[in-house]
Structure formats: structure tokens, C-alpha cells
Design a protein around this motif. Sequence first.
Motif, PDB file in Angstrom:
ATOM      1  N   GLY A  98       1.404  17.851  -0.886  1.00 27.93           N
ATOM      2  CA  GLY A  98       0.300  18.521  -1.556  1.00 27.93           C
ATOM      3  C   GLY A  98      -0.540  19.275  -0.559  1.00 27.93           C
ATOM      4  O   GLY A  98      -0.105  19.550   0.569  1.00 27.93           O
ATOM      5  N   SER A  99      -1.762  19.568  -0.976  1.00 28.57           N
ATOM      6  CA  SER A  99      -2.679  20.304  -0.100  1.00 28.57           C
ATOM      7  C   SER A  99      -3.133  19.391   1.041  1.00 28.57           C
ATOM      8  O   SER A  99      -2.983  18.158   0.979  1.00 28.57           O
ATOM      9  CB  SER A  99      -3.896  20.774  -0.901  1.00 28.57           C
ATOM     10  N   GLU A 100      -3.707  19.988   2.046  1.00 23.11           N
ATOM     11  CA  GLU A 100      -4.245  19.226   3.178  1.00 23.11           C
ATOM     12  C   GLU A 100      -5.279  18.214   2.686  1.00 23.11           C
ATOM     13  O   GLU A 100      -5.303  17.071   3.135  1.00 23.11           O
ATOM     14  CB  GLU A 100      -4.856  20.190   4.207  1.00 23.11           C
ATOM     15  N   ASP A 101      -6.119  18.621   1.730  1.00 23.06           N
ATOM     16  CA  ASP A 101      -7.136  17.725   1.174  1.00 23.06           C
ATOM     17  C   ASP A 101      -6.496  16.534   0.455  1.00 23.06           C
ATOM     18  O   ASP A 101      -6.968  15.407   0.564  1.00 23.06           O
ATOM     19  CB  ASP A 101      -8.064  18.469   0.210  1.00 23.06           C
ATOM     20  N   GLU A 102      -5.431  16.790  -0.303  1.00 22.48           N
ATOM     21  CA  GLU A 102      -4.743  15.702  -1.019  1.00 22.48           C
ATOM     22  C   GLU A 102      -4.093  14.723  -0.035  1.00 22.48           C
ATOM     23  O   GLU A 102      -4.149  13.506  -0.237  1.00 22.48           O
ATOM     24  CB  GLU A 102      -3.689  16.279  -1.963  1.00 22.48           C
ATOM     25  N   ILE A 103      -3.498  15.256   1.000  1.00 27.48           N
ATOM     26  CA  ILE A 103      -2.861  14.400   2.010  1.00 27.48           C
ATOM     27  C   ILE A 103      -3.918  13.580   2.742  1.00 27.48           C
ATOM     28  O   ILE A 103      -3.771  12.361   2.904  1.00 27.48           O
ATOM     29  CB  ILE A 103      -2.020  15.250   2.984  1.00 27.48           C
ATOM     30  N   ASN A 104      -5.011  14.230   3.142  1.00 26.43           N
ATOM     31  CA  ASN A 104      -6.091  13.501   3.818  1.00 26.43           C
ATOM     32  C   ASN A 104      -6.681  12.421   2.920  1.00 26.43           C
ATOM     33  O   ASN A 104      -7.006  11.321   3.380  1.00 26.43           O
ATOM     34  CB  ASN A 104      -7.177  14.465   4.295  1.00 26.43           C
ATOM     35  N   ALA A 105      -6.806  12.720   1.633  1.00 22.06           N
ATOM     36  CA  ALA A 105      -7.334  11.728   0.684  1.00 22.06           C
ATOM     37  C   ALA A 105      -6.409  10.517   0.581  1.00 22.06           C
ATOM     38  O   ALA A 105      -6.876   9.379   0.473  1.00 22.06           O
ATOM     39  CB  ALA A 105      -7.530  12.367  -0.693  1.00 22.06           C
ATOM     40  N   ALA A 106      -5.102  10.750   0.637  1.00 22.06           N
ATOM     41  CA  ALA A 106      -4.144   9.639   0.586  1.00 22.06           C
ATOM     42  C   ALA A 106      -4.279   8.748   1.823  1.00 22.06           C
ATOM     43  O   ALA A 106      -4.221   7.516   1.722  1.00 22.06           O
ATOM     44  CB  ALA A 106      -2.719  10.172   0.465  1.00 22.06           C
ATOM     45  N   PHE A 107      -4.470   9.352   2.984  1.00 24.99           N
ATOM     46  CA  PHE A 107      -4.669   8.565   4.209  1.00 24.99           C
ATOM     47  C   PHE A 107      -5.970   7.777   4.143  1.00 24.99           C
ATOM     48  O   PHE A 107      -6.017   6.607   4.511  1.00 24.99           O
ATOM     49  CB  PHE A 107      -4.646   9.469   5.453  1.00 24.99           C
ATOM     50  N   GLU A 108      -7.036   8.416   3.638  1.00 21.96           N
ATOM     51  CA  GLU A 108      -8.323   7.722   3.488  1.00 21.96           C
ATOM     52  C   GLU A 108      -8.199   6.541   2.531  1.00 21.96           C
ATOM     53  O   GLU A 108      -8.762   5.478   2.778  1.00 21.96           O
ATOM     54  CB  GLU A 108      -9.407   8.690   2.985  1.00 21.96           C
ATOM     55  N   VAL A 150       0.868  -1.181   0.000  1.00 20.98           N
ATOM     56  CA  VAL A 150       0.000   0.000   0.000  1.00 20.98           C
ATOM     57  C   VAL A 150       0.904   1.229   0.000  1.00 20.98           C
ATOM     58  O   VAL A 150       1.873   1.293   0.763  1.00 20.98           O
ATOM     59  CB  VAL A 150      -0.915   0.027   1.259  1.00 20.98           C
ATOM     60  N   GLU A 151       0.588   2.196  -0.862  1.00 20.27           N
ATOM     61  CA  GLU A 151       1.368   3.441  -0.911  1.00 20.27           C
ATOM     62  C   GLU A 151       1.366   4.106   0.454  1.00 20.27           C
ATOM     63  O   GLU A 151       0.350   4.099   1.160  1.00 20.27           O
ATOM     64  CB  GLU A 151       0.780   4.400  -1.945  1.00 20.27           C
ATOM     65  N   ASP A 152       2.500   4.694   0.837  1.00 21.22           N
ATOM     66  CA  ASP A 152       2.637   5.336   2.144  1.00 21.22           C
ATOM     67  C   ASP A 152       2.044   6.744   2.089  1.00 21.22           C
ATOM     68  O   ASP A 152       2.609   7.637   1.451  1.00 21.22           O
ATOM     69  CB  ASP A 152       4.108   5.405   2.538  1.00 21.22           C
ATOM     70  N   PRO A 153       0.907   6.966   2.758  1.00 25.28           N
ATOM     71  CA  PRO A 153       0.291   8.291   2.697  1.00 25.28           C
ATOM     72  C   PRO A 153       1.112   9.361   3.416  1.00 25.28           C
ATOM     73  O   PRO A 153       0.963  10.543   3.133  1.00 25.28           O
ATOM     74  CB  PRO A 153      -1.063   8.089   3.386  1.00 25.28           C
ATOM     75  N   SER A 154       1.997   8.946   4.304  1.00 24.99           N
ATOM     76  CA  SER A 154       2.794   9.931   5.034  1.00 24.99           C
ATOM     77  C   SER A 154       3.851  10.587   4.144  1.00 24.99           C
ATOM     78  O   SER A 154       4.446  11.585   4.524  1.00 24.99           O
ATOM     79  CB  SER A 154       3.444   9.312   6.271  1.00 24.99           C
TER      80      SER A 154
END
Length: 159
Positions: free
Chosen positions: A109-119, A101-105
Amino acid sequence: MNVLFLCTGNSCRSLISEAVFNHLAPAGWHAISAGSQPTGKLNDKALALLASKGISTEGYYSKSWDDLPATPDIVVTVCVCAAGETCPAYLGPVLRTHWGVEDPSHVAGSEDEINAAFEQAYRILRARIEAFLALALDELKGDRVRLKTELDRIGTMQG
């Protein structure tokens, strides 16, 4: 049965996996997580995401695979070898499978892009864990070849 979720830093993906697995697992199944080079700190965004889903992380910490509280029966690596990550190779007589799984950390990018990666990481890991727990676990415990085949198949699911 103990399931070890393993990655390099033990701060994000393996933590999410451990917490979700323990939140959903039936009696007799337990997850732990560790890293080959633990950061020593859990990722704040991963902790916040799990809290928002009602999943406890109480007592969890970033730890080395040298400091495991129990010997695993199954080891699931969650790093992404294709992204140039070095996937730790757990040595020992255990059933091993890979759920990259790709590491969201590492997302910038923007806060929204980072949050989307964690989701997205959460969604993929949760879907795989739900599929794992939906298997006929009592039956498969005695058939390591079939269990490995099923776990390897689950590792290709995208959530």
C-alpha cells in the motif's frame, strides 16, 4: 530468565519484541530473538521505528534458533498461524506461549499504510510486553502453570 521471541524470518516482529523487552525489562530478565528460517537481514522499517522510539538495536542481527547465545526459559511465538504462516515449534523443556501479530513487512500500500502497520505491530507487542513485565515475575517464576496462563492471556491483548 531468558525469553526467546520466535518467528519465521527473525527480521521484524521478533526483532521488535526483543528490542522492546530488553529496553523495559528489569535486571535478571533478557530477551533474544530468532527465526526458524532467518532472512539474515533485519527489516529497515522495523529498525527505523525502534530508533524513532529511542530503543536501541545495537548488536542485534537476524539469526537461526540453532544459533542462540543462551537457552531460553520462555518461548513466545509471534507469527500469525491464521494467516497461513507456519509457526515454528520450538522443541525443548521450555514454557511456550503464542502472541500472534500480523507481519507489517508484508503489507502493501501507500507509505502511510505501511507505516501504520508497523506502528500497530509495535503498539500490540509493546502493550503485551508491558503486561508481561507488570506480572509478579518473582512469584510466577516458581509457578509455571500460572505463568503460562498469564502469558497466554496476554497474547490475546490487542494493544
